[in-house]
Design an enzyme around this catalytic site. Structure first.
Site, PDB file in Angstrom:
ATOM      1  N   GLY A  37       9.621  11.375 -15.542  1.00  0.00           N
ATOM      2  CA  GLY A  37       9.767   9.827 -16.059  1.00  0.00           C
ATOM      3  C   GLY A  37      10.927   9.226 -16.968  1.00  0.00           C
ATOM      4  N   ARG A  69       5.951   7.604 -10.771  1.00  0.00           N
ATOM      5  CA  ARG A  69       7.155   6.512 -11.690  1.00  0.00           C
ATOM      6  C   ARG A  69       7.943   7.606 -11.823  1.00  0.00           C
ATOM      7  NH1 ARG A  69       3.823  11.376 -12.074  1.00  0.00           N
ATOM      8  NH2 ARG A  69       4.473  13.051 -14.049  1.00  0.00           N
ATOM      9  N   LYS A  82      14.831  18.405  -8.303  1.00  0.00           N
ATOM     10  CA  LYS A  82      15.153  17.915  -9.450  1.00  0.00           C
ATOM     11  C   LYS A  82      16.261  16.930  -9.718  1.00  0.00           C
ATOM     12  CE  LYS A  82      10.283  16.304 -10.989  1.00  0.00           C
ATOM     13  NZ  LYS A  82      10.049  16.344 -11.945  1.00  0.00           N
ATOM     14  N   ASP A 126       9.298  17.346 -21.269  1.00  0.00           N
ATOM     15  CA  ASP A 126       7.680  17.205 -21.507  1.00  0.00           C
ATOM     16  C   ASP A 126       7.038  17.982 -22.333  1.00  0.00           C
ATOM     17  OD1 ASP A 126       7.861  18.657 -19.951  1.00  0.00           O
ATOM     18  OD2 ASP A 126       6.662  17.979 -18.534  1.00  0.00           O
ATOM     19  N   CYS A 168      15.809  15.422 -38.574  1.00  0.00           N
ATOM     20  CA  CYS A 168      16.114  15.850 -37.554  1.00  0.00           C
ATOM     21  C   CYS A 168      14.124  15.447 -37.015  1.00  0.00           C
ATOM     22  CB  CYS A 168      16.402  16.889 -37.712  1.00  0.00           C
ATOM     23  SG  CYS A 168      15.329  18.469 -38.275  1.00  0.00           S
ATOM     24  N   CYS A 171      11.802  18.079 -38.565  1.00  0.00           N
ATOM     25  CA  CYS A 171      11.588  17.192 -40.265  1.00  0.00           C
ATOM     26  C   CYS A 171       9.896  16.460 -39.500  1.00  0.00           C
ATOM     27  CB  CYS A 171      12.049  16.548 -40.465  1.00  0.00           C
ATOM     28  SG  CYS A 171      14.112  16.575 -41.163  1.00  0.00           S
ATOM     29  N   CYS A 183       0.525  14.559 -19.389  1.00  0.00           N
ATOM     30  CA  CYS A 183       0.999  13.309 -18.874  1.00  0.00           C
ATOM     31  C   CYS A 183      -0.522  14.377 -17.044  1.00  0.00           C
ATOM     32  CB  CYS A 183       2.125  12.941 -17.933  1.00  0.00           C
ATOM     33  SG  CYS A 183       2.664  11.732 -19.594  1.00  0.00           S
ATOM     34  N   CYS A 239      13.100  20.973 -44.435  1.00  0.00           N
ATOM     35  CA  CYS A 239      12.647  21.302 -43.319  1.00  0.00           C
ATOM     36  C   CYS A 239      13.907  22.346 -43.013  1.00  0.00           C
ATOM     37  CB  CYS A 239      13.581  20.115 -42.380  1.00  0.00           C
ATOM     38  SG  CYS A 239      13.584  20.808 -40.798  1.00  0.00           S
TER      39      CYS A 239
HETATM   40 ZN   LIG Z   1      15.199  18.718 -39.997  1.00  0.00          ZN
END
Ligand SMILES: [Zn+2]
Length: 247
Positions: A37, A69, A82, A126, A168, A171, A183, A239
Site C-alpha cells: 500500500g 489499496r 509483486k 508492514d 534512528c 531510538c 492491516c 541506542c
Molecule cells: Zn538509534
C-alpha cells in the site's frame, strides 16, 4: 539537457527544483522495501518525478485483497510477483528510469548491499523485524531512511538520518519483541495508506533535493478526525544501533 524535460516541466519550474534539482533526481537511486500500500504509491510518484533508479524489494505475490489499496496493480496481476508487476507499471509510466529488483526476503548482507546502492531508502514494509533490519542497515551504511506505517485511520512517517545526527528508528521504537497489529486483522482504508505513501515520496524527494528539515520528527495523522501532530524524536544516547556510529 534533461531528457524529455517537458515531462518534468511542472517541477523544474519550481525554483527549489530547477534543472539542477531534476539532475539530482535523475542521478539518484531509491530503494523501496515493500511494494504494498505504501510502496506502490511512493514508487509511482518517484518514477513519475524521474528519480533515475528505483530498486524494489518484495517477497509477495499480488493477492485479490491487495487491490483495494495497492493501486499499482491491476486485476490481471493477481498471482504475479509483486516487484515484477510493479516494475512493469513503473516503466510504463516512465521508460526514462531504470527499475531493478532485489527479490526478498533479503538476508542482512543482501539488505546492506542494496542499501549501499541507494541514496535514500523508503521502508514501506508492514512488519517490525523488517523495519528493524532496514534501520540497522541504513545506520551502518549512513543512508537516510523514510519510514512510514498506516493502519485503521492512522498514519505516521518520519525521516531518520543518523549520519547527520538525528535519531534512528530504533531510538523511537526499541525492539521489545511485542506482537504487532497488522492491516489484515485491524484494517485500513486505501486513501489513508495512499496519503502516507505519497508523503513518503515527498519526504524522499525533499531529502534528495536538500530541501526542508524533516529529519528527527515523527508526523502522526489521525485521518478520522483529520488531525496532524508532529513530535520531535530525541536521539537515545544508549541506542544500541546508532550509539557507536555517532561517536
Ligand atoms: Zn538509534
Amino acid at each position: 539537457m534533461i531528457a524529455e524535460s517537458a515531462r518534468y516541466a511542472r517541477q523544474i519550474v519550481l525554483p527549489e527544483v530547477g534543472v539542477n534539482g531534476q539532475r539530482l533526481l535523475r542521478d539518484s537511486t531509491a530503494l523501496i522495501i515493500g511494494v504494498g500500500g505504501l510502496g506502490s504509491v511512493a514508487a509511482f510518484y518517484l518514477a513519475g518525478a524521474g528519480v533515475g533508479r528505483l530498486l524494489l524489494s518484495d517477497r509477495d505475490r499480488v493477492d485479490l485483497s491487495n487491490l483495494q489499496r495497492q493501486i499499482i496493480y491491476r486485476q490481471s496481476d493477481v498471482g504475479r510477483d509483486k516487484a515484477q508487476a510493479a516494475s512493469q507499471q513503473l516503466l510504463a509510466l516512465n521508460p526514462q528510469i531504470e527499475v531493478a529488483l532485489r527479490p526478498g526476503p533479503l538476508d542482512s548482507a543482501a539488505l546492506l548491499a542494496a542499501v549501499r546502492e541507494a541514496d535514500i531508502v523508503l521502508d514501506c514494509s508492514d512488519n517490525f523485524p523488517t523495519r528493524f533490519a532496514v534501520n540497522r542497515a541504513c545506520v551502518a551504511a549512513r543512508k537516510p531512511l523514510v519510514s512510514a506505517a498506516a493502519i485503521r485511520f492512522e498514519g505516521q512517517l518520519a525521516l531518520f538520518d543518523s549520519a547527520r545526527g538525528s535519531a534512528c528508528y530504533h531510538c523511537l521504537y526499541p525492539e521489545t519483541g511485542e506482537a504487532q497489529e497488522n492491516c489484515e486483522d485491524a484494517g485500513v482504508l486505501g486513501p489513508v495508506v495512499g496519503t502516507i505513501g505519497s508523503l513518503q515520496a515527498l519526504v524522499a524527494m525533499k531529502a534528495l533535493l536538500g530541501l526542508g528539515d524533516d529529519a528527527g520528527r515523527l508526523q502522526l495523522w489521525d485521518a478520522l478526525r483529520m488531525r496532524w501532530r508532529a513530535l520531535s524524536i530525541p536521539r537515545d544516547p544508549e541506542c544500541p544501533v546508532c550509539r557507536d556510529e555517532l561517536r
